[in-house]
Enzyme design. Structure first.
Site, PDB file in Angstrom:
ATOM      1  N   LEU A  72      25.669 -10.426  20.780  1.00 29.93           N
ATOM      2  CA  LEU A  72      24.934 -10.403  22.051  1.00 29.93           C
ATOM      3  C   LEU A  72      24.083  -9.139  22.225  1.00 29.93           C
ATOM      4  O   LEU A  72      24.013  -8.551  23.303  1.00 29.93           O
ATOM      5  CB  LEU A  72      25.914 -10.539  23.233  1.00 29.93           C
ATOM      6  CG  LEU A  72      26.681 -11.869  23.287  1.00 29.93           C
ATOM      7  CD1 LEU A  72      27.842 -11.788  24.273  1.00 29.93           C
ATOM      8  CD2 LEU A  72      25.757 -13.006  23.661  1.00 29.93           C
ATOM      9  N   ASN A 125      28.643 -16.436  30.490  1.00 29.44           N
ATOM     10  CA  ASN A 125      29.243 -16.603  29.166  1.00 29.44           C
ATOM     11  C   ASN A 125      30.661 -16.053  29.183  1.00 29.44           C
ATOM     12  O   ASN A 125      30.877 -14.851  29.014  1.00 29.44           O
ATOM     13  CB  ASN A 125      28.392 -15.875  28.118  1.00 29.44           C
ATOM     14  CG  ASN A 125      28.985 -15.980  26.730  1.00 29.44           C
ATOM     15  OD1 ASN A 125      29.962 -16.692  26.507  1.00 29.44           O
ATOM     16  ND2 ASN A 125      28.406 -15.266  25.781  1.00 29.44           N
ATOM     17  N   CYS A 128      33.047 -13.995  26.203  1.00 28.55           N
ATOM     18  CA  CYS A 128      33.074 -12.552  25.947  1.00 28.55           C
ATOM     19  C   CYS A 128      34.508 -12.017  25.993  1.00 28.55           C
ATOM     20  O   CYS A 128      35.320 -12.476  26.789  1.00 28.55           O
ATOM     21  CB  CYS A 128      32.240 -11.807  26.986  1.00 28.55           C
ATOM     22  SG  CYS A 128      30.486 -12.176  26.922  1.00 28.55           S
ATOM     23  N   ASN A 190      30.345 -23.692  23.639  1.00 27.63           N
ATOM     24  CA  ASN A 190      29.895 -22.514  22.917  1.00 27.63           C
ATOM     25  C   ASN A 190      30.330 -22.660  21.463  1.00 27.63           C
ATOM     26  O   ASN A 190      30.905 -23.672  21.080  1.00 27.63           O
ATOM     27  CB  ASN A 190      30.488 -21.254  23.571  1.00 27.63           C
ATOM     28  CG  ASN A 190      29.605 -20.037  23.403  1.00 27.63           C
ATOM     29  OD1 ASN A 190      28.892 -19.914  22.408  1.00 27.63           O
ATOM     30  ND2 ASN A 190      29.649 -19.126  24.356  1.00 27.63           N
ATOM     31  N   GLY A 241      25.658 -28.374  21.406  1.00 32.05           N
ATOM     32  CA  GLY A 241      26.469 -28.254  20.208  1.00 32.05           C
ATOM     33  C   GLY A 241      25.983 -29.195  19.123  1.00 32.05           C
ATOM     34  O   GLY A 241      26.460 -30.318  19.006  1.00 32.05           O
TER      35      GLY A 241
END
Length: 301
Positions: A72, A125, A128, A190, A241
């Site tokens: 990131l 997000n 993390c 994700n 995805g």
């Protein structure tokens, strides 16, 4: 006349196609096509302060996809508002900012700084690592996922999308936790954790050893999780995805997604989002659908 518009959180998207976080740059993408053709753009992760990211090598190609451990890397929220957002404001599309953080305070700081901007939505997000909890990912715990959602909701004026990690035992439990905590929308999935070893040098290819697996190889898992989450919650869903084609996009919509995000495919073909949009219209005509809702209602279990 095909109506591709979709309305979620009282925001109307001209079509269901958005960019996936980490794969879109306004400067680079605009050299290939006009992002205003999309329903929305989702930015790379933005943190409260600049992040350097992980050491190289941090990208590896694999069967049916790629591994990344970029970490990131970004210039921080102040730089984003001054530079990136100024360019994004020139687009005729919805702007969604992906937020990254190492603590709940980090997330909240970024969210607050975006309150009085033109940004339409925030994507949180929660993959993390939480440095205050020994590095556990926010998204792997119902308690932490719920807490970060609640705290960001307290400080933001924007609808929030919570981006779920697939690296959990039961993704529906995380989805229900963030719905109960006040999330406005969910995005999934994700990347999956993966690893690749160089069998000639006898060492992991990624400096970080493990990375996030994306690309068409993860699509069946993503479809399954979108399908399960759709039946567990009532919130809008952004599905992603491994989308490579218009048919892949249709599959996500049939599974229960309202919008889709396309990312890794653009590394293979920078024009893929525009190609998918064109081919999706042809798909709709072929099956005699006039709207996204007509397509979604055709699904038979």
């Amino acid at each position: 006349m095909i109506d591709l518009s979709v309305k979620i959180c009282e925001i109307e998207f001209k079509n269901p196609i958005t960019t996936a976080s980490g794969t879109f740059s306004i400067k680079d993408t605009s050299e290939f096509y006009d992002p205003s053709e999309l329903g929305g753009v989702i930015t790379k992760g933005v943190s409260n302060i600049p992040w350097e990211g992980n050491p190289t090598p941090r990208i590896a190609e694999t069967y049916g996809g790629m591994l990344n451990s970029v970490g990131l890397q970004n210039a921080g929220i102040d730089s984003f508002i001054e530079n990136e957002l100024a360019l994004l404001n020139q687009l005729n599309t919805k702007i969604i900012v992906n937020i990254a953080g190492r603590s709940i305070e980090d997330y909240c700081e970024v969210a607050e700084k975006l309150n009085d901007t033109s940004v339409d939505m925030l994507e949180i997000n929660i993959s993390c690592p939480n440095v205050k909890q020994g590095g556990i990912g926010f998204g792997t715990s119902t308690k932490l996922a719920s807490l970060v959602t609640k705290e960001v909701k307290k400080v933001t004026k924007k609808p929030i999308i919570v981006k779920l990690t697939p690296n959990v035992t039961d993704i529906t439990e995380i989805a229900k936790a963030v719905e109960d905590a006040g999330a406005d929308c969910i995005s999934l999935i994700n990347t999956l954790l993966g690893m690749k070893i160089d069998v000639n040098r006898f060492t992991p290819i990624l400096k970080n050893k493990v990375g996030g697996l994306s690309g068409p190889c993860i699509k069946p898992i993503a479809i399954r999780m979108v399908y399960q989450v759709r039946r567990a919650i009532k919130l809008p869903i952004i599905g992603l995805g491994g989308i490579m084609t218009a048919e892949d996009m249709a599959e996500f919509l049939l599974a229960g997604a309202d919008l889709v995000s396309i990312g890794t495919a653009s590394f293979n073909n920078p024009l893929v989002l525009i190609d998918i949009k064109k081919n999706f219209i042809e798909y709709m005509i072929k099956h005699n659908f006039k709207s996204i809702s007509e397509l979604k209602s055709a699904f038979v279990e």
